[in-house]
Design an enzyme around this catalytic site. Structure first.
Site, PDB file in Angstrom:
ATOM      1  N   THR A   1       0.773  -0.888  -0.009  1.00  0.00           N
ATOM      2  CA  THR A   1       0.220   0.261  -0.413  1.00  0.00           C
ATOM      3  C   THR A   1       1.022   1.006   0.113  1.00  0.00           C
ATOM      4  OG1 THR A   1       0.033  -0.047   2.336  1.00  0.00           O
ATOM      5  CG2 THR A   1      -1.556  -0.951   1.053  1.00  0.00           C
ATOM      6  N   ASP A   2       0.351   2.436  -0.178  1.00  0.00           N
ATOM      7  CA  ASP A   2       0.990   3.493  -0.305  1.00  0.00           C
ATOM      8  C   ASP A   2       0.585   3.535   1.266  1.00  0.00           C
ATOM      9  OD1 ASP A   2       1.874   5.825  -0.326  1.00  0.00           O
ATOM     10  OD2 ASP A   2       1.078   6.495  -2.087  1.00  0.00           O
ATOM     11  N   TRP A   3       1.398   4.524   2.101  1.00  0.00           N
ATOM     12  CA  TRP A   3       1.390   4.688   3.476  1.00  0.00           C
ATOM     13  C   TRP A   3      -0.099   5.458   3.914  1.00  0.00           C
ATOM     14  CZ3 TRP A   3       5.165   2.959   1.172  1.00  0.00           C
ATOM     15  CH2 TRP A   3       6.240   2.031   1.846  1.00  0.00           C
ATOM     16  N   GLN A   4      -1.064   4.639   4.751  1.00  0.00           N
ATOM     17  CA  GLN A   4      -2.274   4.509   5.010  1.00  0.00           C
ATOM     18  C   GLN A   4      -2.856   4.092   3.374  1.00  0.00           C
ATOM     19  OE1 GLN A   4      -2.860   7.347   8.494  1.00  0.00           O
ATOM     20  NE2 GLN A   4      -1.973   8.465   6.933  1.00  0.00           N
ATOM     21  N   GLY A   5      -2.899   3.886   3.186  1.00  0.00           N
ATOM     22  CA  GLY A   5      -4.022   3.728   1.229  1.00  0.00           C
ATOM     23  C   GLY A   5      -4.791   2.805   1.875  1.00  0.00           C
TER      24      GLY A   5
END
Ligand SMILES: *[C@@H]1O[C@H](CO)[C@@H](O)[C@H](O)[C@H]1NC(C)=O
Ligand SMILES: *[C@@H]1O[C@H](CO)[C@@H](O)[C@H](O)[C@H]1NC(C)=O
Ligand SMILES: *[C@@H]1O[C@H](CO)[C@@H](O)[C@H](O)[C@H]1NC(C)=O
Ligand SMILES: *[C@@H]1O[C@H](CO)[C@@H](O)[C@H](O)[C@H]1NC(C)=O
Ligand SMILES: *[C@@H]1O[C@H](CO)[C@@H](O)[C@H](O)[C@H]1NC(C)=O
Ligand SMILES: *[C@@H]1O[C@H](CO)[C@@H](O)[C@H](O)[C@H]1NC(C)=O
Ligand SMILES: *[C@@H]1O[C@H](CO)[C@@H](O)[C@H](O)[C@H]1NC(C)=O
Ligand SMILES: *[C@@H]1O[C@H](CO)[C@@H](O)[C@H](O)[C@H]1NC(C)=O
Ligand SMILES: *[C@@H]1O[C@H](CO)[C@@H](O)[C@H](O)[C@H]1NC(C)=O
Ligand SMILES: *[C@@H]1O[C@H](CO)[C@@H](O)[C@H](O)[C@H]1NC(C)=O
Length: 883
Positions: free
Chosen positions: A304-308
């Site tokens: 994931t992208d960060w907090q995605g």
């Protein structure tokens, strides 16, 4: 527990069929089911709809992954459930020293993996290089330089102990020129991007570091990418923006470079923040399962992208393999995975084969790039440059040596300087105003963009300001400068070494002094810029994305003031993308214009090399410089358009970005895509087309099916085996794979525990699955890359200086919905004066195909195909019909 692998919009609109449609607006359904039918084919209804596709394809060791896959099988077979979950889940924001780290497997001496930004070097450290941005690499049109830069960056990551370099970027592709992060990627042209993306990946991985191809997919603007971030800027939305993309546009444009990345062996892919057709990128079963792992045969892992991440079970079944940085929200101490994934496997919701496949993909990527030989201990800390500090930054625990300040730069400054000059595009050069000799009587340099920032090169966190020369744009895609050679310094050195006269003014508003100096100068060099970056930083009201396409900080007034007085004014632009040039191209006092992009630490030396003729410019524009913002035909959404619901952007322009849009609308640009001058001249002749397999050669859709999903090792069902170990020294807010109760629902600690009503059909199946017709190997059906024609042309250097030229091959696919021409190949040639060189380029099946939404495969249409060769998208002197 909430999850939404798909979500149907209530609204829908009837489009005419492609045949009836007199214009080019989305002639295709937004999405089709994987079997090729659209949600309501009878009525040709288009809804922004992301079709479900399950189960998530398991890795098979396809392509050249067999060795890595076999080693991964052996490794993963030894792991316990919590060890497996550790591999998939980050330990939480600022939990360890890298920007993201997963859990370790201490029992086997396998250390936690370090995921580290950025696409221009190693972020958040010192004694690293800052390389030119992706957009500059695109402008070189030079495959070798893209590879060399990738290898150099990979090597710096390797020496810092990073396992995964979070780059390169092909999403954003650059749908709209205002897009804040376009510069991290390459070009709005998918072929130019695809080639430089793949070269960069191969370069990075040749240094023994895993590349991360990001951000997947259709992530084309900063505004509204995350509702939490939007709230910080006063926008009240509940969900991320949805990029609504039709099936053909997805394949022919946005997915194209990712196919190249997978074919190049990319070890990881990062899913993006946005939704695609109203399903979040990190839980979109269509983009992850069907497109990436099914059709493209991706063998590595998706992080994931960060907090995605937006769901636990949902994202796991939709094909996600690793969550970063691991916690639901930064430092929440909770995770969609971690303990929840342990629970979900134990309660049977996430099948063991899916967890095992996540691990196989992560470990296979690790072996694929050779990390069993290249891994070293992490020797830096992303959260502070202090030598001593806490290993667990957020928890403030584990005090010790955290930054060893290892100088990893090697000889990379030379390469950076070279790419800087090789990416500088010469747009105008009246009467050979350039190159300068350095013996000019009086040289004046103007512009804040020429000089040092009063705050120093790293004075603004993540380069989040626009002061001094623009060597790097802002956001997580940046890195700390070891130094920044400014144009002012480099030009002054040049003049001083010739005993000339040099003066500079770096205050763009000093009208009186500017006029006085311009009146004395024999040559005035004016530096201006336009900056942009990532959406968490606002610079001068620009929330990542640019608000306008003009140059910043009074730059136009500066150019006007200098050129009104000095009849030998040279304009140099540092920008993250297209800027509006007013009438500078016609102003007789502006004798030269250069676009230098964002060139990194050697900026001044690179531009001086071009200005003073040590380097003959050979770069080409990787985008169009249009007269007006409207000419591009695409723009961003700056105000939410669905109340508090997910903002919607319909990509109705289809594949018509940049030059394709201007060509279609018959708009003359100021300088077109692919354009760039040299200090010498070239002529084009003698186009030869050799039919290799030809247009009518057979293309066989892939058939057959996969093996059944394998599992590795046995997972016992005794929840007591997975409790927090009694001797664990618990790090606060850290994400662990362990359970704090033998009752699963208690350990999961979520209000909707047990609600599996929305586990999609077929998502848990381990049965053999049909292969896709357009699939069959990493990058898709291998026959897509068969060479159908081979083209040669003769390029002659007709001037007096040695130079470099980039012959470009374009194709007209011939159909009513096809762009006038599309770039398909190029080569950067070095040619001595009076000499010739042969441009050689292959045309593959993919190059000549369109996406057939019904067959769910590539197909060559019956329209006549024409090949063009020339020096830009609008200067195409050679052509031939393919037969
Ligand atoms: C997007 O397209 C749908 C039809 O598919 C339409 O209903 C909707 O209004 C469009 N949204 C925008 C913002 O244009
Ligand atoms: C596209 O074509 C349709 C039908 O010919 C027409 O109604 C519509 O206005 C056109 N749209 C644009 C943007 O030109
Ligand atoms: C295609 O798939 C959809 C969704 O699974 C299904 O509803 C539809 O009946 C299928 N159509 C055909 C022709 O198989
Ligand atoms: C999981 O990772 C954490 C952090 O690296 C480590 O402390 C723990 O021992 C690991 N657990 C297992 C089961 O390997
Ligand atoms: C499990 O996930 C839910 C969200 O679905 C979250 O609220 C809960 O805190 C998580 N549990 C743990 C132990 O992290
Ligand atoms: C930095 O740049 C901003 C605008 O981009 C400007 O307002 C500010 O005055 C500059 N600061 C200095 C010290 O030059
Ligand atoms: C465009 O934006 C930049 C940066 O915010 C600003 O300096 C410039 O004045 C703006 N241009 C116009 C014409 O408003
Ligand atoms: C060009 O420069 C000369 C001075 O050398 C000035 O008289 C003239 O007005 C300028 N022209 C323009 C278009 O600014
Ligand atoms: C430019 O201005 C200089 C005086 O500053 C003059 O000598 C020269 O002739 C002018 N050149 C042109 C082309 O007008
Ligand atoms: C299984 O565990 C997951 C993770 O906590 C939870 O989301 C899901 O609702 C559970 N399913 C059942 C059937 O208990």
């Amino acid at each position: 527990m909430w999850f939404a692998p798909l979500l149907l919009l209530a609204t829908s609109l009837i489009h005419p069929s492609a045949q009836q449609d007199g214009n080019y607006t989305a002639p295709y359904p937004y999405a089709t089911y994987p079997n090729g039918t659209s949600p309501n084919p009878a009525a040709s209804v288009n809804a922004e709809f992301s079709p479900p596709y399950y189960p998530a394809p398991w890795a098979t060791g396809a392509g050249d992954w067999a060795d890595a896959y076999a080693k991964a099988q052996a490794f993963v077979s030894q792991l316990t459930l919590t060890e497996k979950v550790n591999l998939t889940t980050g330990v939480g924001w600022e939990g360890e020293r890298c920007v993201g780290q997963n859990g370790a497997i201490p029992r086997l001496g396998f250390r936690s993996l370090c995921m580290q930004d950025s696409p221009v070097g190693v972020r958040d450290t010192d004694y690293n290089s800052v390389f030119p941005a992706g957009v500059n690499v695109a402008a070189t049109f030079d495959r070798g330089l893209a590879y060399a830069r990738g290898q150099a960056m990979g090597s710096e990551h390797q020496m810092k102990g990073s396992d995964v370099q979070l780059g390169p970027v092909a999403g954003p592709l650059g749908r709209a020129p205002e897009g804040g992060r376009n510069w991290e990627g390459f070009s709005p042209d998918p072929v130019l991007t695809g080639i430089q993306f793949a070269q960069t990946i191969e370069g990075i991985q040749s240094a023994g570091v895993i590349a991360c191809a990001k951000h997947y997919i259709a992530y084309e603007q900063e505004h509204f990418r995350q509702s939490t971030e939007a709230a910080g800027f006063g926008f009240n939305i509940n969900d991320s923006i949805s990029s609504n993309v039709d099936d053909a546009t997805m394949h022919e444009l946005y997915l194209w470079p990712f196919a190249d990345a997978v074919r190049a062996g990319a070890g990881s892919v990062m899913c993006s923040y946005n939704q695609i057709n109203n399903s979040y990128a990190c839980q979109n079963s269509y983009t992850l399962n069907y497109l990436l792992k099914g059709e493209l045969g991706f063998q590595g892992f998706v992080m994931t992208d960060w907090q995605g991440q937006h769901s636990g079970v949902g994202s796991a079944l939709a094909g996600l393999d690793m969550t970063m940085p691991g916690d639901t929200l930064f430092n929440s101490g909770q995770s969609y995975w971690g303990a929840n994934l342990t629970v979900a496997v134990l309660n049977g919701t996430v099948p063991q084969w899916r967890l095992d496949d996540m691990c196989i993909r992560i470990i296979a990527a690790w072996y694929y790039v050779g990390r069993d030989n290249t891994s070293i201990p992490i020797n830096f800390d992303a959260w502070t440059l202090d030598t001593y500090g806490n290993e667990h930054f957020f928890a403030k625990e584990g005090y010790g040596l955290i930054n060893e300040h290892v100088d990893v730069r090697q000889e990379h400054a030379d390469l950076i300087r070279q790419i800087g000059s090789a990416s500088t595009v010469l747009l105008k050069n009246t009467n050979n105003a350039l190159p300068l000799t350095g013996k000019e009587k009086f040289t004046a340099v103007f512009g804040d963009d020429a000089g040092d920032s009063p705050y120093g090169p790293n004075g603004c966190s993540d380069r989040g300001c626009d002061n001094g020369t623009l060597g790097m744009a802002w956001g997580s895609g940046s890195a700390n400068f070891p130094y920044l050679v400014t144009p002012e310094t480099a030009i002054q050195n040049e003049i001083v070494s010739n005993n000339g006269v040099f003066q500079s003014i770096t205050d763009n508003y000093a009208g009186q002094q500017i006029q006085a100096l311009a009146g004395q100068a024999t040559v005035s060099i004016v530096f201006v810029n336009a900056d942009s970056g990532e959406g968490y930083i606002d610079v001068d009201g620009n929330i990542g994305d640019r608000n306008n396409l003009t140059v910043w900080d009074n730059g136009d007034v500066l150019i006007t003031n200098v050129s009104a007085i000095c009849n030998n004014t040279i304009v140099v632009i540092h920008s993250t993308g297209p800027v509006l040039l007013g009438n500078y191209s016609n102003n007789p006092n502006i004798t030269a214009i250069l676009w230098a992009g964002i060139p990194g630490e050697q900026s001044g030396n690179s531009i001086a090399d071009v200005l003073y003729g040590r380097v003959n410019p050979g770069a080409k524009l990787p985008f169009t410089l249009a007269e007006s913002r409207e000419d591009y035909g695409t723009d961003l959404l700056y105000i939410p358009n669905e109340g508090t619901g997910a903002p919607q952007v319909n990509f109705t322009e289809g594949v018509f970005l940049d030059y394709r849009a201007l060509d279609r609308a018959n708009i003359t640009p100021v300088y077109e895509f692919g354009f760039g001058l040299s200090y010498t001249t070239f002529s084009y002749s003698n186009l030869q087309v050799t039919r290799v397999l030809g247009l009518n050669s057979t293309y066989t859709p892939t058939t057959g099916s996969t093996p059944a999903a394998p599992t590795y090792g046995t997972i016992t069902n005794n929840t007591a085996d997975y409790q927090f170990p009694s001797n664990l020294s618990f790090v606060p807010n850290y994400i662990y794979p362990y359970l704090n109760s033998t009752t699963l629902s208690t350990a999961a600690n979520s209000s909707d525990y047990g609600d599996n009503s929305d586990v999609p059909a077929n998502s848990q199946s381990s049965s053999p699955q049909p292969l896709l017709p357009a699939g069959g190997g990493p990058g898709g059906n291998p026959q897509l890359y068969d060479v159908l024609y081979s083209v040669t042309a003769t390029i002659t250097n007709t001037g007096k200086l040695a130079g470099e030229e980039v012959p470009q091959l374009y194709i007209s696919l011939g159909g009513p919905y096809d762009p006038k021409v599309v770039l398909r190949n190029f080569e950067r040639l070095s040619i001595q004066p009076g000499m010739t060189a042969t441009f050689t380029a292959d045309i593959t099946r993919r190059d000549l195909s369109n996406w057939d939404t019904t067959a769910q495969n590539w197909a060559i249409s019956s329209y006549p195909k024409t090949v063009y060769v020339g020096s830009s998208s609008r200067t195409l002197p050679l052509s031939a019909i393919l037969s």
